[in-house]
Design a protein around this motif. Sequence first.
Motif: not given
Lengths: 407, 394
Positions: A29-36
């Motif tokens: 659950l480590q956040l890698v990226k937030t993209v559209m």
Amino acid sequence: MTYVRFRGPFGSTRLAGVGVPVQIRTPELQLVKTVMSSDGVTLNPGRYIVTARLPAGHEITRMIDAGDADQTIDLRLDTRAAQPLEAEETPTYISQQRRPNPVRRAAWPRKSAKRSMTRGFEDYVLSAEPVGAPAVPQGVLRCFTGNPLAGPLEEFPPPSNVLEKASDVVEYRIKNVNAVCFTQSVQPDLPPVNIALPISQQRGCILLVHRQPDRYWIEVHLENPEANLLLGYQQNREMQEEAVTAERLLQGKLDDPVAAMVGAYSLLRFGELDRLHNWSQHLMDWMRWIPDGAAIRGEHLARLGRHQEALEAFLAVPARGIPMFSDGISFLVDRLRLYTSSRTATQFHPDHVAAAKELHAKITDFSSYVDFEKILTTFTGLDPSKPDTRPFHGPLPPGTDCAAAFE
Amino acid sequence: MTLILDRRDELNGAPGIHALIAGVSYYHHLPGGDGAPAKKPFGLKQLRSTATTGWLFYQWLLDAQKNKRLPLELATVHLLLSPSQAERDANAGFAGVDPASRENFVAAANEWRDFASNPDGMTMFYFAGHGVQRRQNDSVLLLDDFGRPPGGSLSYTVDVANLFDGMAPPADMMRKVALRQLYFIDACRMPDKEFRRNDWMNVPDLWDVDLNSKDDRSAPVFYAAIPGTSAFAVPGGQTLFSFAIRSCLDRIAAIPSDDADPRWRVTTTSVISALDAALNAVNKDHHGEQKCLPVSYGKDMILAYLTEPPTVDCVVSIEPDLAANQCEFRLTTGAGAQAYEVAQLVPHPHPFHVPGGFYNWAVVPADPQYKAAKDGTILKPRLPELELKVKVSA
């Protein structure tokens, strides 16, 4: 490295290509990226979890095993070969009506009941309420243009040609025009409801009429699909998605002032004051007839501590009219109250203070009839320039017949 | 005692959380009170649970501090409670806590603001008691001496706007204020016909509000009621809003980490997203009808951490449902450890509980006419439960 593309989540031609925020996490659950979703993303080899949330509350989760080959991840909720009707997808996934409560008890029909609950922190008894509803609800749509702060509005012909139709939803298009406009829903025994129409010379808007057992429910959607998605996130309080969507919306070259206003309100909500620096001035000057540009500029300057300029911006609002978005009305009420208080008023030019007091009185009276739960300015009253809460009785006025639209 | 907790010396100047909590059940000048009756009581009555609600929020803060769940150390708590006799009898903790009178509130609020002078610090405000609104979007909090003669009807009250504006970064750059602020307004926002009749009743200022300098606060305001509506409470218990907020802070609004700290956390935006569902669940349990209104102001901020991943109530349903009693269901963690397993999904839909996190699941039908299914998903709290729908029809 793997290049990952996304397909969907929307399937209709109207919403095709509209991106939603997508979170990419490791299995820990480590956040890698937030993209559209409309963008691709490059990922190192490994397993990832992709999640997206739509305004109406639908959650999408997909797992990716990234290797060397490029991949396309299907985010569509509805993968039927036949695309859903244009009129179905927007209300289903981007509904601006707060999403249905999954645990709400059946509230209607209702019988009298003695409650042990405390209402208003006082004991109360629910009285008997009507349990019947007319077989076919009656109602008409009307349209107005003008400035409710300046006097009576001019009525113009409401839309009559149905754009799309589903079982309980009918869509109309309101054409683009450079004027502040309102639609009004008049139904028997209910207060007429007025909703500001988010239109400009560049874009019109879509009017959705939902048929419910006992009434019609009106929703207004922006024609700009990205801005409409943002509005959906705003209305449904999906704030993480709203923040990402707003940022993306304003990164693009906007030729639509109303979409720009939607994005600017979000930036204000998230306290992105520095990012708004040039935007708010631009919005105020761009379309001088849009009240929201002045309200946004005023609030932005007020938060920056530039109160003289803020008051001047707010004072530009009444000549333009009532803001299309309820946040704009809140800004006016709150800031003008402060600027006209005895302690702070001395810091402004007396003429400005006098004008501010007059505007504050007008906007405060008006705001008594505004539903601040709605993002678009929504208020009650048969005469939009004289809002009130009186239910409508008598023969319905001329307008688009809602019942006939579903025949 | 108003300042019920003071750890400033211990923190030695480090930023901390400064809380101001007020709960009013007993009103001296409302029917049943010991004071001269209020001239305009607005139809209000004595309350039975709002002081307890304030107390419970204080207890939550202490517990969160003890379990290291807060984003900063708890530095000070100002607590003002005016309990009903029944609440006082039921809770010895009320003894020694100063009442929530206007005078005490003004003194506590001013001290609270003075203490919160570190911009990296945080403030929390919780009020539970009667409230009214004079105009739409207005909110006035009624203290325990509301209606005390002589004077205006709202002389012993607090205007939320005045409270909020006074906490803005001051124009005097030498004065600072914590830039993370959290407000819970657990009160009604019912208009009264008196406000129409008397136009705008004045509320005395809590403090002098000067025009702010750059206001880059994160300062969400969570109103328990939308304008023009009531708040609800369980008599002798606590308010519905406080149930919902507690549920959000402890579990329902928990989201996975998005920074180097791996702990699940609750943020402003996660509470705003989850609060409706939490309140609706409370409404269902207590037959309430409350709707709340969170107002966001500024950037997202962490309100609390969880000591361990939250428990997630799940339900798995099979389509067609006839296949459920022939389907084995397996759930394994991302690391491959078995988390839950059942040979038949009976009862169906099948409920189970696991800690939040990423899981792989597999449904294996015994009957070959159905097809097996497997996937991975993040399980996180949802109300009433997180539903996993699996289609096994060929």
